[in-house]
Design a protein around this motif. Structure first.
Motif, PDB file in Angstrom:
ATOM      1  N   ILE A  78     -27.590 -47.291  69.984  1.00 25.94           N
ATOM      2  CA  ILE A  78     -26.352 -46.516  69.857  1.00 25.94           C
ATOM      3  C   ILE A  78     -26.052 -46.263  68.393  1.00 25.94           C
ATOM      4  CG2 ILE A  78     -23.847 -46.581  70.165  1.00 25.94           C
ATOM      5  CD1 ILE A  78     -24.289 -47.918  72.832  1.00 25.94           C
ATOM      6  N   ASP A  79     -26.184 -47.299  67.558  1.00 21.81           N
ATOM      7  CA  ASP A  79     -25.969 -47.136  66.112  1.00 21.81           C
ATOM      8  C   ASP A  79     -26.897 -46.074  65.533  1.00 21.81           C
ATOM      9  OD1 ASP A  79     -24.011 -49.091  66.063  1.00 21.81           O
ATOM     10  OD2 ASP A  79     -25.346 -50.665  65.325  1.00 21.81           O
ATOM     11  N   LEU A  80     -28.146 -46.126  65.927  1.00 14.71           N
ATOM     12  CA  LEU A  80     -29.137 -45.179  65.410  1.00 14.71           C
ATOM     13  C   LEU A  80     -28.794 -43.749  65.816  1.00 14.71           C
ATOM     14  CD1 LEU A  80     -31.901 -44.910  63.928  1.00 14.71           C
ATOM     15  CD2 LEU A  80     -32.953 -45.035  66.194  1.00 14.71           C
ATOM     16  N   TYR A  81     -28.539 -43.528  67.107  1.00 11.92           N
ATOM     17  CA  TYR A  81     -28.214 -42.193  67.590  1.00 11.92           C
ATOM     18  C   TYR A  81     -26.903 -41.681  66.984  1.00 11.92           C
ATOM     19  CZ  TYR A  81     -31.934 -42.631  71.027  1.00 11.92           C
ATOM     20  OH  TYR A  81     -33.137 -42.783  71.639  1.00 11.92           O
TER      21      TYR A  81
ATOM     22  N   TYR B 245     -18.415 -45.335  64.578  1.00  9.05           N
ATOM     23  CA  TYR B 245     -19.618 -45.837  63.902  1.00  9.05           C
ATOM     24  C   TYR B 245     -19.271 -46.973  62.938  1.00  9.05           C
ATOM     25  CZ  TYR B 245     -23.947 -45.742  61.196  1.00  9.05           C
ATOM     26  OH  TYR B 245     -25.117 -46.084  60.570  1.00  9.05           O
ATOM     27  N   ILE B 246     -18.245 -46.777  62.151  1.00  8.61           N
ATOM     28  CA  ILE B 246     -17.813 -47.794  61.184  1.00  8.61           C
ATOM     29  C   ILE B 246     -17.328 -49.044  61.905  1.00  8.61           C
ATOM     30  CG2 ILE B 246     -16.035 -48.301  59.462  1.00  8.61           C
ATOM     31  CD1 ILE B 246     -18.371 -46.622  58.424  1.00  8.61           C
ATOM     32  N   SER B 247     -16.651 -48.857  63.025  1.00  9.81           N
ATOM     33  CA  SER B 247     -16.184 -49.997  63.809  1.00  9.81           C
ATOM     34  C   SER B 247     -17.368 -50.821  64.314  1.00  9.81           C
ATOM     35  CB  SER B 247     -15.352 -49.506  64.985  1.00  9.81           C
ATOM     36  OG  SER B 247     -14.960 -50.559  65.806  1.00  9.81           O
ATOM     37  N   GLY B 248     -18.416 -50.132  64.742  1.00  6.60           N
ATOM     38  CA  GLY B 248     -19.602 -50.833  65.222  1.00  6.60           C
ATOM     39  C   GLY B 248     -20.353 -51.559  64.124  1.00  6.60           C
ATOM     40  N   LYS B 249     -20.309 -51.009  62.924  1.00  6.17           N
ATOM     41  CA  LYS B 249     -20.976 -51.640  61.785  1.00  6.17           C
ATOM     42  C   LYS B 249     -20.105 -52.688  61.090  1.00  6.17           C
ATOM     43  CE  LYS B 249     -24.883 -49.367  61.480  1.00  6.17           C
ATOM     44  NZ  LYS B 249     -26.166 -50.032  61.432  1.00  6.17           N
TER      45      LYS B 249
ATOM     46  N   VAL C 177     -14.562 -40.161  73.945  1.00  5.96           N
ATOM     47  CA  VAL C 177     -15.926 -40.662  73.731  1.00  5.96           C
ATOM     48  C   VAL C 177     -15.917 -41.709  72.626  1.00  5.96           C
ATOM     49  CG1 VAL C 177     -18.228 -40.032  72.896  1.00  5.96           C
ATOM     50  CG2 VAL C 177     -17.086 -38.594  74.580  1.00  5.96           C
ATOM     51  N   SER C 178     -15.238 -41.404  71.556  1.00  7.73           N
ATOM     52  CA  SER C 178     -15.134 -42.343  70.439  1.00  7.73           C
ATOM     53  C   SER C 178     -14.397 -43.613  70.857  1.00  7.73           C
ATOM     54  CB  SER C 178     -14.410 -41.665  69.279  1.00  7.73           C
ATOM     55  OG  SER C 178     -14.591 -42.385  68.112  1.00  7.73           O
ATOM     56  N   GLY C 179     -13.363 -43.461  71.657  1.00 12.60           N
ATOM     57  CA  GLY C 179     -12.626 -44.624  72.156  1.00 12.60           C
ATOM     58  C   GLY C 179     -13.511 -45.543  72.979  1.00 12.60           C
TER      59      GLY C 179
ATOM     60  N   LYS D 232     -16.352 -53.502  70.350  1.00 11.08           N
ATOM     61  CA  LYS D 232     -15.464 -54.662  70.267  1.00 11.08           C
ATOM     62  C   LYS D 232     -15.745 -55.664  71.387  1.00 11.08           C
ATOM     63  CE  LYS D 232     -13.983 -53.389  66.560  1.00 11.08           C
ATOM     64  NZ  LYS D 232     -14.513 -54.071  65.399  1.00 11.08           N
ATOM     65  N   ILE D 233     -16.044 -55.177  72.571  1.00  2.45           N
ATOM     66  CA  ILE D 233     -16.399 -56.088  73.666  1.00  2.45           C
ATOM     67  C   ILE D 233     -17.699 -56.811  73.339  1.00  2.45           C
ATOM     68  CG2 ILE D 233     -17.197 -56.187  76.069  1.00  2.45           C
ATOM     69  CD1 ILE D 233     -15.066 -54.092  76.719  1.00  2.45           C
ATOM     70  N   SER D 234     -18.664 -56.089  72.804  1.00  2.00           N
ATOM     71  CA  SER D 234     -19.922 -56.751  72.444  1.00  2.00           C
ATOM     72  C   SER D 234     -19.713 -57.732  71.289  1.00  2.00           C
ATOM     73  CB  SER D 234     -21.012 -55.736  72.118  1.00  2.00           C
ATOM     74  OG  SER D 234     -20.757 -55.078  70.909  1.00  2.00           O
TER      75      SER D 234
END
Length: 154
Positions: free
Chosen positions: A7-10, A61-65, A136-138, A145-147
């Motif tokens: 997901i991060d990559l895409y 993206y920033i939230s995931g990183k 989609v972003s939400g 956050k769950i992960s």
């Protein structure tokens, strides 16, 4: 964890592509305005919508990183156990906010603009398509956050 990296990559590729299109679009606008003397009417609107997409999708993206802005004064004064509890609580609050504001509110916005058949003035694309990035972003932020909570990655 493998799925999250994909997901991060895409998401990174999508954001880079949007930024590339936005740069080309703005360069074309500058060229048509100053060289040809007749500015393109589509480029301004396209740049605006691409900026919305970059901003909202970039937030996911920033939230995931885990690169978002954070004030670390309180957590640094707590014990490791209390830091973990605080970070879980903060992630839980983020999940609730993203679900109510971005997913539910975003879906309502998309639905309303779809039902009212609203189109952009210059591009004539459905505004529901432009606003679809909000839910989609939400969902992406909620997934991250769950992960984070599940994998204890704070």
């Amino acid at each position: 964890m493998k799925f999250r990296r994909k997901i991060d990559l895409y998401l990174g590729y999508i954001l880079a592509t949007i930024m590339g299109v936005m740069v080309i679009n703005v360069l074309w606008q500058v060229f048509t305005r100053f060289v040809m003397g007749d500015p393109s009417s589509l480029t301004d609107e396209l740049a605006r919508y691409l900026m919305i997409w970059v901003g909202v999708l970039g937030a996911a993206y920033i939230s995931g990183k885990k690169m978002h802005v954070a004030i670390e004064v309180l957590p640094n004064r707590l014990s490791k156990e209390k830091q973990l509890k605080l970070k879980r609580f903060v992630n839980f609050i983020i999940i609730i906010f993203c679900f109510t504001a971005l997913v539910v509110g975003g879906l309502r916005l998309v639905y309303i603009t779809y039902v009212l058949d609203q189109h952009s003035p210059a591009l004539q694309i459905p505004l529901a398509m432009v606003y679809a990035i909000i839910p989609v972003s939400g969902v992406l932020i909620i997934y991250y956050k769950i992960s984070d909570i599940y994998l204890k990655q704070f």
